[in-house]
Motif scaffolding. Structure first.
Motif, mmCIF file in Angstrom:
data_model
loop_
_atom_site.group_PDB
_atom_site.id
_atom_site.type_symbol
_atom_site.label_atom_id
_atom_site.label_comp_id
_atom_site.label_asym_id
_atom_site.label_seq_id
_atom_site.Cartn_x
_atom_site.Cartn_y
_atom_site.Cartn_z
ATOM 1 N N LYS A 77 0.820 -1.356 0.026
ATOM 2 C CA LYS A 77 -0.051 0.032 -0.112
ATOM 3 C C LYS A 77 0.846 1.289 -0.150
ATOM 4 O O LYS A 77 1.751 1.587 0.952
ATOM 5 C CB LYS A 77 -0.884 -0.061 1.158
ATOM 6 C CG LYS A 77 -1.840 1.117 1.375
ATOM 7 C CD LYS A 77 -2.701 1.075 2.317
ATOM 8 C CE LYS A 77 -4.045 2.236 2.066
ATOM 9 N NZ LYS A 77 -4.996 2.192 3.396
ATOM 10 N N THR A 107 -2.633 -3.358 -2.708
ATOM 11 C CA THR A 107 -2.626 -4.804 -3.553
ATOM 12 C C THR A 107 -2.947 -5.617 -2.414
ATOM 13 O O THR A 107 -2.590 -5.388 -1.316
ATOM 14 C CB THR A 107 -1.470 -5.110 -4.206
ATOM 15 O OG1 THR A 107 -0.229 -5.187 -3.399
ATOM 16 C CG2 THR A 107 -1.170 -4.434 -5.409
ATOM 17 N N ASN A 123 -4.541 -8.452 -6.743
ATOM 18 C CA ASN A 123 -5.889 -7.242 -7.089
ATOM 19 C C ASN A 123 -5.542 -5.831 -6.760
ATOM 20 O O ASN A 123 -5.016 -5.930 -5.321
ATOM 21 C CB ASN A 123 -7.037 -7.907 -6.525
ATOM 22 C CG ASN A 123 -7.654 -9.246 -6.826
ATOM 23 O OD1 ASN A 123 -7.424 -9.392 -8.089
ATOM 24 N ND2 ASN A 123 -7.917 -10.320 -6.220
ATOM 25 N N THR A 124 -5.600 -5.247 -7.563
ATOM 26 C CA THR A 124 -4.899 -4.030 -7.076
ATOM 27 C C THR A 124 -6.269 -2.718 -7.353
ATOM 28 O O THR A 124 -6.976 -2.768 -8.155
ATOM 29 C CB THR A 124 -3.964 -3.458 -8.454
ATOM 30 O OG1 THR A 124 -2.953 -4.328 -8.092
ATOM 31 C CG2 THR A 124 -3.263 -2.275 -7.814
ATOM 32 N N LYS A 125 -6.048 -2.016 -5.929
ATOM 33 C CA LYS A 125 -7.168 -1.106 -5.931
ATOM 34 C C LYS A 125 -6.458 0.242 -6.221
ATOM 35 O O LYS A 125 -5.391 0.751 -5.392
ATOM 36 C CB LYS A 125 -7.756 -1.152 -4.747
ATOM 37 C CG LYS A 125 -8.945 -0.083 -4.633
ATOM 38 C CD LYS A 125 -10.031 -0.444 -3.584
ATOM 39 C CE LYS A 125 -10.138 0.734 -2.312
ATOM 40 N NZ LYS A 125 -10.855 0.299 -1.080
ATOM 41 N N THR A 140 -6.937 4.296 -5.639
ATOM 42 C CA THR A 140 -7.901 5.482 -5.270
ATOM 43 C C THR A 140 -7.488 6.924 -5.363
ATOM 44 O O THR A 140 -6.269 7.096 -5.138
ATOM 45 C CB THR A 140 -8.421 5.062 -4.060
ATOM 46 O OG1 THR A 140 -8.267 3.753 -3.742
ATOM 47 C CG2 THR A 140 -9.852 5.664 -3.500
ATOM 48 N N LYS A 178 -12.254 5.328 -7.817
ATOM 49 C CA LYS A 178 -11.726 4.047 -7.560
ATOM 50 C C LYS A 178 -11.672 2.990 -8.680
ATOM 51 O O LYS A 178 -12.549 2.616 -9.473
ATOM 52 C CB LYS A 178 -12.479 3.095 -6.442
ATOM 53 C CG LYS A 178 -12.675 3.961 -5.364
ATOM 54 C CD LYS A 178 -13.358 3.101 -3.965
ATOM 55 C CE LYS A 178 -14.958 3.155 -4.057
ATOM 56 N NZ LYS A 178 -15.542 4.423 -3.666
ATOM 57 N N PHE A 224 -10.130 -0.813 -10.114
ATOM 58 C CA PHE A 224 -9.882 -2.198 -9.473
ATOM 59 C C PHE A 224 -9.284 -3.090 -10.765
ATOM 60 O O PHE A 224 -9.992 -3.008 -12.032
ATOM 61 C CB PHE A 224 -10.975 -2.793 -9.023
ATOM 62 C CG PHE A 224 -11.737 -2.380 -7.823
ATOM 63 C CD1 PHE A 224 -11.355 -2.619 -6.719
ATOM 64 C CD2 PHE A 224 -12.733 -1.285 -8.159
ATOM 65 C CE1 PHE A 224 -12.151 -1.687 -5.600
ATOM 66 C CE2 PHE A 224 -13.330 -0.671 -7.300
ATOM 67 C CZ PHE A 224 -12.995 -0.986 -5.954
ATOM 68 N N ASN A 225 -8.012 -3.412 -10.776
ATOM 69 C CA ASN A 225 -7.661 -4.310 -11.872
ATOM 70 C C ASN A 225 -6.468 -5.151 -11.355
ATOM 71 O O ASN A 225 -6.188 -5.187 -10.246
ATOM 72 C CB ASN A 225 -7.100 -3.776 -13.008
ATOM 73 C CG ASN A 225 -5.725 -2.653 -12.689
ATOM 74 O OD1 ASN A 225 -5.490 -2.385 -11.529
ATOM 75 N ND2 ASN A 225 -5.273 -2.347 -14.035
ATOM 76 N N ASN A 281 -19.074 -4.154 -8.755
ATOM 77 C CA ASN A 281 -18.497 -3.457 -7.890
ATOM 78 C C ASN A 281 -19.532 -3.072 -6.611
ATOM 79 O O ASN A 281 -19.388 -1.982 -6.341
ATOM 80 C CB ASN A 281 -17.845 -2.521 -8.231
ATOM 81 C CG ASN A 281 -17.135 -2.520 -9.754
ATOM 82 O OD1 ASN A 281 -16.341 -3.623 -9.516
ATOM 83 N ND2 ASN A 281 -17.086 -1.935 -10.646
#
Lengths: 371, 371
Positions: A2, A90, A95-97, A99, A104, A106-107, B371
């Motif tokens: 993070k 992550t 999984n990655t956020k 922001t 937001k 997400f991928n 989501n």
């Protein structure tokens, strides 16, 4: 992992390393930008195996870790984010956020365990040069290097340091471009051929001025450019560069002093009646105080006289207009000198101070008497 | 023929008429610009049979005559000439010499006897409109017209004048763009469908401001735009335009007041994770004071909340992001109003003053809960 950082810092870093993301590759991991926050700093890396770029960005690491994200998507997202603090987070499955304010994303990232970090290079004493100088010396020669050539050596540019002077040499089968610059600090001798692609990317990212410096290290296989928080490592082309010394000692019979803009505008006009691929030469006819340019094509013909100062013999000689224009565009001087021997020998454009030499081979012309 | 004129005047004229030179044609003469100095003025003309442009340039006629010159070559030459007086001279075989300062061009022209002049149109009372207003009303609707469509009518834009108001309507199968403007002078009613191509060229050449005017004449087959020394004549598309009146009376259940830039930026961000051709909708979820946008694709997902002022019911509805963005980009207002009835009915973006209505049809979405 993070991390938190400002959008502007992140974007600058992403833009830098994106230059080393391959456009085509069979190794999907190379299409990624690696975010490495496993030690105390946030490091972005991309590597196409010929060129690798690594940059450290400002930010806060809340949880150490590493993730590899698709470069195209990640840079698209970063570019469009609001101008504010960005958080990248992550989970254990990568999984990655991402922001930023209320947005937001997400991928799915990759572990980065099969990512190729840039090679570790032993740093001997650096060559120190201003970013402005390095960029200009490359920019004013690189256009001569062909994009592709069967001879690998020809797809690179020679950077040579000798007696405290940096020389850049680029050539194709029809012309040679040489630039010289004095280095302030004494340094080791260097003789290295760097791929055109690397130099093209380097001049895009070293955007500093005369007081911003870049440290250069050269090893047997690599050249390293270090500036600010960024490291660029490129393979070098192995082998010996073309011998050009005997060309440089060429004699001349005609010297022409001419206004650069007049000549450039005139060739530009001549080009309007030459179709691309036509390979119609411009014919230059030098007599006392006048250089007459003419060109004849299927479309029509053009001629124009330009005032000059001539020393030596009259001469009639043909050139590929593009090659002359390319050289002229790379010269900042208002007045330039052309040196010619005969219609079969190369024409030299060089200054008295010895900062540049542009050599253009002439072409045959069949119909010198047109118009 | 022998004429003299300033390069700047000639270039402006050539740039104007070049817009009507066809890119592909089987009639070689249409690839030419006609220089007609047979009467007391120097007139340039180009005509692709749908659109014809004629402009008069300042200059001196030393010998009356006509010549047709290849448009591409002629405009290339003119663009590159020195900024000075230009002489164009033809002999009896239409060999043409273009001279400016010391530059001389020779090429072969055509007689122009098979050139298609622009049609002579009876001029009734003109519609007078400021160049700025006409350009803006077209620019803010034309993007809706498809480049190609089997239905010829759909490749044009409706310009309608009724009760002293000009209305422009453009549409494709998924959206409608309508702009209104009050005309200062009373005028006849007009209802005419003009090809997209004509309007695209018109907005490039009428570059004047609010105090520069254009006179418009409409006949059964043509629309004529006259301004300064230039005349543009275009064919009109025959037939009746689509009935859109009943669409406009649509009721609504939800009204959303939103900051235009917030919405535009948010959709722009959402687009980063949608591949072109993916046809992934953005899903808009309106509840009290918040509009939540989300999109999910193969790449990942994104969502973002935007502050709004809502009247009426909550609604969830899907849109093609491009169509919404196009409409938003054409609106100058800082705050906009969206009117929606249900997830199957078109969304209206319109202002209280009645200057614009943008209608976008919704799209189905399968997985609203993502989501």
């Amino acid at each position: 992992m993070k991390i938190r950082c400002q959008k502007a810092d992140l974007l600058k870093g992403v833009n830098f390393v994106s230059k080393a993301v391959p456009t085509k590759t069979t190794m999907a991991i190379l299409e990624c930008i690696l975010i490495d926050a496993s030690s105390g700093e946030i490091k972005l890396t991309a590597n196409n195996m010929e060129l690798g770029i690594e940059t450290i960005i400002n930010g806060t690491i809340e949880e150490r870790g590493i993730v590899a994200l698709d470069a195209k998507i990640f840079s698209d997202i970063v570019r469009k984010l609001p101008d504010n603090e960005v958080t990248i987070e992550t989970d254990a499955s990568f999984n990655t956020k991402i922001t930023c304010e209320k947005a937001k994303f997400f991928n799915v990232g990759k572990s980065g365990e099969d990512f190729s970090y840039i090679p570790v290079v032993t740093r001997n004493q650096p060559i120190i040069i201003s970013q402005y100088t390095l960029r200009e010396i490359i920019r004013k020669t690189i256009f001569t290097v062909p994009d592709k050539d069967n001879n690998k050596m020809m797809t690179g540019e020679l950077l040579e340091i000798k007696d405290g002077k940096l020389k850049a040499v680029a050539l194709d089968g029809h012309r040679v471009s040489i630039r010289y610059v004095d280095l302030k600090d004494a340094t080791n001798d260097v003789n290295v051929v760097v791929p055109k692609n690397t130099l093209n990317e380097i001049i895009k990212i070293i955007d500093g001025g005369v007081d911003d410096f870049v440290n250069i290290f050269v090893t047997d296989n690599h050249i390293v450019f270090e500036f600010d928080q960024t490291t660029v490592v490129s393979r070098i082309i192995q082998g010996e560069f073309f011998k050009i010394e005997q060309m440089l000692s060429a004699d001349y019979e005609t010297k022409v002093k001419i206004n650069k803009k007049d000549l450039l505008d005139c060739i530009d006009r001549a080009n309007t009646i030459v179709n691309e691929g036509d390979k119609k030469p411009i014919i230059v006819n030098v007599s006392d105080n006048v250089m007459s340019l003419s060109v004849t094509s299927f479309i029509g013909s053009m001629n124009e006289d330009i005032d000059i100062v001539k020393e030596g013999k009259d001469i009639m000689i043909g050139f590929n207009p593009k090659f002359v224009m390319d050289a002229l565009k790379a010269i900042d001087d208002e007045e330039i000198n052309l040196y010619m021997l005969n219609a079969k020998s190369p024409c030299f454009i060089k200054d008295d101070e010895g900062t540049y030499i542009y050599i253009v081979l002439p072409v045959n012309f069949n119909n010198p008497g047109a118009n």
